[in-house]
Design a protein around this motif. Structure first.
Motif, PDB file in Angstrom:
ATOM      1  N   LEU A 118      -3.866 -17.880  -1.241  1.00 11.17           N
ATOM      2  CA  LEU A 118      -2.507 -17.522  -1.637  1.00 11.17           C
ATOM      3  C   LEU A 118      -2.511 -16.513  -2.780  1.00 11.17           C
ATOM      4  O   LEU A 118      -1.734 -15.549  -2.782  1.00 11.17           O
ATOM      5  CB  LEU A 118      -1.725 -18.771  -2.053  1.00 11.17           C
ATOM      6  N   LEU A 119      -3.374 -16.739  -3.782  1.00 13.97           N
ATOM      7  CA  LEU A 119      -3.408 -15.812  -4.909  1.00 13.97           C
ATOM      8  C   LEU A 119      -3.873 -14.427  -4.462  1.00 13.97           C
ATOM      9  O   LEU A 119      -3.334 -13.409  -4.910  1.00 13.97           O
ATOM     10  CB  LEU A 119      -4.316 -16.339  -6.020  1.00 13.97           C
ATOM     11  N   ASP A 164       5.750 -13.542  -1.762  1.00 18.23           N
ATOM     12  CA  ASP A 164       6.806 -13.030  -0.887  1.00 18.23           C
ATOM     13  C   ASP A 164       7.735 -12.089  -1.647  1.00 18.23           C
ATOM     14  O   ASP A 164       8.216 -11.095  -1.093  1.00 18.23           O
ATOM     15  CB  ASP A 164       7.603 -14.187  -0.288  1.00 18.23           C
ATOM     16  N   HIS A 165       7.972 -12.385  -2.902  1.00 21.68           N
ATOM     17  CA  HIS A 165       8.844 -11.535  -3.716  1.00 21.68           C
ATOM     18  C   HIS A 165       8.249 -10.139  -3.885  1.00 21.68           C
ATOM     19  O   HIS A 165       8.929  -9.126  -3.665  1.00 21.68           O
ATOM     20  CB  HIS A 165       9.070 -12.188  -5.081  1.00 21.68           C
ATOM     21  N   PHE A 166       6.976 -10.075  -4.253  1.00 24.74           N
ATOM     22  CA  PHE A 166       6.359  -8.770  -4.495  1.00 24.74           C
ATOM     23  C   PHE A 166       5.990  -8.056  -3.197  1.00 24.74           C
ATOM     24  O   PHE A 166       5.809  -6.829  -3.199  1.00 24.74           O
ATOM     25  CB  PHE A 166       5.157  -8.915  -5.422  1.00 24.74           C
ATOM     26  N   GLN A 214      -1.894 -10.929  -4.854  1.00 27.10           N
ATOM     27  CA  GLN A 214      -2.477  -9.723  -5.451  1.00 27.10           C
ATOM     28  C   GLN A 214      -2.441  -8.551  -4.485  1.00 27.10           C
ATOM     29  O   GLN A 214      -2.178  -7.403  -4.886  1.00 27.10           O
ATOM     30  CB  GLN A 214      -3.909 -10.006  -5.880  1.00 27.10           C
ATOM     31  N   ASP A 215      -2.677  -8.821  -3.203  1.00 27.51           N
ATOM     32  CA  ASP A 215      -2.736  -7.755  -2.206  1.00 27.51           C
ATOM     33  C   ASP A 215      -1.385  -7.109  -1.923  1.00 27.51           C
ATOM     34  O   ASP A 215      -1.330  -6.069  -1.254  1.00 27.51           O
ATOM     35  CB  ASP A 215      -3.321  -8.292  -0.896  1.00 27.51           C
ATOM     36  N   TRP A 254      -3.255  -7.885 -13.870  1.00 28.04           N
ATOM     37  CA  TRP A 254      -3.173  -7.017 -12.699  1.00 28.04           C
ATOM     38  C   TRP A 254      -2.338  -5.795 -13.052  1.00 28.04           C
ATOM     39  O   TRP A 254      -1.408  -5.876 -13.866  1.00 28.04           O
ATOM     40  CB  TRP A 254      -2.490  -7.727 -11.519  1.00 28.04           C
ATOM     41  N   VAL A 255      -2.655  -4.668 -12.438  1.00 33.84           N
ATOM     42  CA  VAL A 255      -1.854  -3.448 -12.610  1.00 33.84           C
ATOM     43  C   VAL A 255      -1.515  -2.879 -11.237  1.00 33.84           C
ATOM     44  O   VAL A 255      -2.249  -3.099 -10.268  1.00 33.84           O
ATOM     45  CB  VAL A 255      -2.604  -2.383 -13.447  1.00 33.84           C
ATOM     46  N   THR A 256      -0.403  -2.176 -11.153  1.00 34.63           N
ATOM     47  CA  THR A 256      -0.083  -1.497  -9.903  1.00 34.63           C
ATOM     48  C   THR A 256      -1.104  -0.384  -9.672  1.00 34.63           C
ATOM     49  O   THR A 256      -1.758   0.098 -10.599  1.00 34.63           O
ATOM     50  CB  THR A 256       1.345  -0.943  -9.930  1.00 34.63           C
TER      51      THR A 256
END
Length: 269
Positions: free
Chosen positions: A186-187, A141-143, A191-192, A233-235
């Motif tokens: 959830l993970l 939710d934060h990201f 990531q999405d 993970w990367v943006t």
């Protein structure tokens, strides 16, 4: 000419116990940034001579006695980023965000240690599992608030193996904590929000990929019942900057090894 940045993540399972192994890892993989999880070290006992031993001038850490704890070492000057969080109301040292000043602009690295969740995949019977799901949902939710996030990397022991070939047996582990459908969903949702899987960028999803082997196996290498619990993970703006990865599987066989192995990703920035 592009500068390469080599980021290493490792659940070290006690930074004081495995200082020598950490030096061996750094000598072998030559990272520019080292992100550790499960340092198990309160801040006042953190080995402050370790950055010099590793050839890294900068270190930031958040620790507590006996368990959890995260740390970041860097050759490049860095500062604690304001987005460092205490998740779901617990001050349990599971996240540290740092910001590095690089030629192409600042880069933020999030270092996470997600709760393991205990052994019983039932939120009513197992408060640890409930905590894990709440933690991952809160991070998601934060990201989700920053879907266009750029120049950021997320690493760590996320304690979930989301894909079928991230575990030795998809069918046998569906009811085992770390690969249950509720966790993997959830993970994936987390990531999405704004992230690209930096390891599966190099290793297709139909190939086995592990970073953890249980201490319970008499011969971990022969059994090879692994899971991919550690992630990079990367943006999405950094997808094209990914140049190579390395999983130091041999470290699992070292004396007094962690059950996790070091994972390295290189970026051309």
């Amino acid at each position: 000419m592009a500068k390469t940045l080599r980021i290493l993540t490792w659940n070290i399972n006690s930074v004081r116990l495995r200082q020598g192994l950490l030096k061996d890892v750094v000598d072998k993989l030559a990272p520019d940034v080292v992100c550790l999880q499960e340092t198990k070290c309160p801040d006042d006992l953190f080995p402050l001579d370790l950055p010099k031993v590793l050839g890294m001038d900068h270190v930031l850490f958040r620790g507590m006695k006996g368990y959890n704890g995260v740390a970041v070492f860097s050759k490049t000057p860095m500062r604690r980023h304001e987005d460092t969080q205490d998740w779901v109301g617990k001050e349990d040292c599971r996240h540290l965000a740092v910001e590095l000043d690089l030629p192409g602009g600042p880069l933020v690295i999030h270092n996470f240690y997600v709760p393991a969740g205990g052994d019983i995949p039932d939120t009513e019977l197992n408060p640890k599992f409930a905590h894990k799901l709440d933690f991952v949902a809160a991070a998601r939710d934060h990201f989700a608030k920053t879907p266009k996030l750029t120049r950021a990397v997320l690493v760590g022991d996320l304690n979930i193996a989301p894909l079928e070939h991230d575990v030795w047996s998809h069918k046998q582990l569906l009811k085992i904590v770390s690969h249950t459908p509720v966790e993997t969903a959830l993970l994936t949702e987390w990531q999405d929000t704004c992230w690209h899987d930096g390891l599966r960028h190099f290793v297709p999803a139909d190939q086995k990929l592990y970073t953890w082997w249980s201490y319970r196996a008499k011969d971990w290498e022969a059994a090879n019942k692994g899971r991919r619990l550690d992630h990079v993970w990367v943006t999405h703006d950094l997808k094209g900057a990914l140049t190579r990865h390395e999983i130091l599987k041999e470290a699992r066989g070292w004396t007094q090894a962690s059950d996790h192995v070091p994972v390295l990703v290189e970026l051309a920035l």
